[in-house]
Scaffold this active site. Structure first.
Site, PDB file in Angstrom:
ATOM      1  N   HIS A 185      40.550  15.137  -7.512  1.00 59.71           N
ATOM      2  CA  HIS A 185      40.066  14.808  -6.160  1.00 59.71           C
ATOM      3  C   HIS A 185      38.919  15.720  -5.719  1.00 59.71           C
ATOM      4  O   HIS A 185      38.756  15.978  -4.527  1.00 59.71           O
ATOM      5  CB  HIS A 185      41.216  14.928  -5.155  1.00 59.71           C
ATOM      6  N   HIS A 284      38.478   2.099 -10.114  1.00 59.72           N
ATOM      7  CA  HIS A 284      39.335   2.775  -9.144  1.00 59.72           C
ATOM      8  C   HIS A 284      39.984   1.715  -8.265  1.00 59.72           C
ATOM      9  O   HIS A 284      39.319   0.796  -7.797  1.00 59.72           O
ATOM     10  CB  HIS A 284      38.458   3.709  -8.306  1.00 59.72           C
TER      11      HIS A 284
END
Length: 379
Positions: A185, A284
């Site tokens: 992240h 994603h």
């Protein structure tokens, strides 16, 4: 086939659905959302709808060009996500008009099934090994975990070892016949990434995702050279122009999001650009059923596909993607894969009555994390 009505619906847990209807009764669905900014994207869709209503729904590419370039100011997550959902819905309509799945309009399938992975958490670890084994028992052949909680620019040896130990725990639970991806992240600084990536090599991750934030993408070449671990990034890149320098940086996996990066039209172009650099595609998709269905259409049509993210069981969800479908079997797992949707358009039937019943402002926001000293930390 003129566009007659465009509606949006905020639905739990954090998604935004889009419905486009034509004057001859065809309906297409899309999923335009920035997680935590659904209302902002909804406003952008409303502005773009002023142009679209009355237009020919089949002119997908022309609409894409006008919507992305016709307002003078271009790019960014909000506009690109609004366009993405509209693009998905228009492809859905055109597929239904021709009676074929979207991937047939993209040249037909190049594979017979789509490999997917599931999530097991990790940023706040709890029984990671047990979660990994449960995923394997479900038939998944790959899982993804968050690699850490918040991290400082240069962490202590103990914190570094804790990151490596989390990955080692899951690798041991999975064994060597299953794949493990690790998502950071963007929580690493470049210095931390250079330190930790080589330490992950013995555990052979399928890829490490977003080692640094996209603003530091210019540092990716040195990170790719620092270890043999395949690097992945792209969920916060929104066009082929955003991807261009990243594809040249040495990454192994591009991760455009079908609900952020301009939809089916643009992600197909990103996939083609990635292929020229030997980069694979792993879209994603921690989102809902429409985004996943759109992703599957791309996965079937592009030769450099690697694996597909899907959000069933993800720790953000209070509702599962299949809960909004009339036929849940379309997105069912089969030995770690999904089968090609055979229905026209995106291949799914949205439970419109349920969508209208639960629609409202869900108000989901990304958590705000802080370091021990009170300063902001990457979530």
């Amino acid at each position: 086939m003129k566009i007659s009505r465009i509606e949006t619906f905020q639905v739990p847990p954090r998604w935004l659905f889009l419905r486009i209807e034509t004057d001859d009764g065809l309906v297409g669905w899309g999923e335009p959302v920035v997680e935590g900014r659904a209302g902002t994207v909804e406003a952008a869709v409303a502005e773009l709808s002023e142009y679209l209503v009355g237009q020919d729904a089949s002119r997908i590419e022309d609409h894409w060009q006008v919507l992305t370039k016709g307002g003078f100011y271009r790019g960014g997550p909000v506009l690109s996500s609004a366009v993405a959902g509209i693009d998905q819905a228009l492809w859905d309509i055109v597929g239904k008009a021709h009676g074929v799945p979207v991937h047939q309009l993209l040249g037909g399938p190049v594979r017979d099934r789509i490999r997917v992975y599931g999530w097991i958490g990790g940023d706040r670890p709890f029984d990671l090994a047990e979660q990994a084994r449960a995923s394997a028992e479900m038939g998944l052949t790959a899982v993804k975990m968050n690699g850490s909680a918040e991290l400082g620019p240069v962490e202590t040896p103990a914190r570094v070892r804790s990151v490596v130990e989390r990955v080692a725990t899951v690798r041991e639970a999975l064994g060597d016949d299953l794949d493990l991806a690790v998502d950071f992240h963007g929580r690493f600084s470049p210095a931390m990434a250079r330190r930790v990536l080589p330490l992950l090599e013995p555990h052979l991750p399928l890829f490490v995702e977003e080692p640094v934030v996209p603003e530091l993408s210019n540092r990716l070449p040195e990170l790719a050279a620092a270890s043999s671990v395949p690097l992945a990034t792209g969920e916060r890149l929104y066009s082929r122009w955003d991807f261009d320098p990243v594809l040249r940086s040495g990454i192994a996996v591009a991760q455009p999001d079908l609900s952020h990066a301009g939809g089916i039209s643009e992600v197909r172009r990103i996939a083609a650009a990635a292929e020229t650099h030997g980069v694979t595609l792993a879209p994603h998709c921690p989102l809902g059923p429409i985004a996943l269905a759109a992703s599957l259409q791309i996965d079937l049509a592009v030769p450099n596909f690697l694996i597909q993210e899907q959000s069933t069981g993800i720790h953000y969800n209070t509702v599962e993607p299949m809960d909004y479908l009339l036929d849940r079997s379309v997105l069912a797992l089969h030995e770690g894969h999904m089968l090609p949707p055979t229905g026209p358009g995106l291949g799914i039937e949205i439970d419109e009555a349920r969508v209208r019943e639960v629609a409202g402002r869900h108000g989901w926001r990304a958590p705000v994390w802080r370091h021990a000293d009170g300063s902001h930390a990457e979530w």
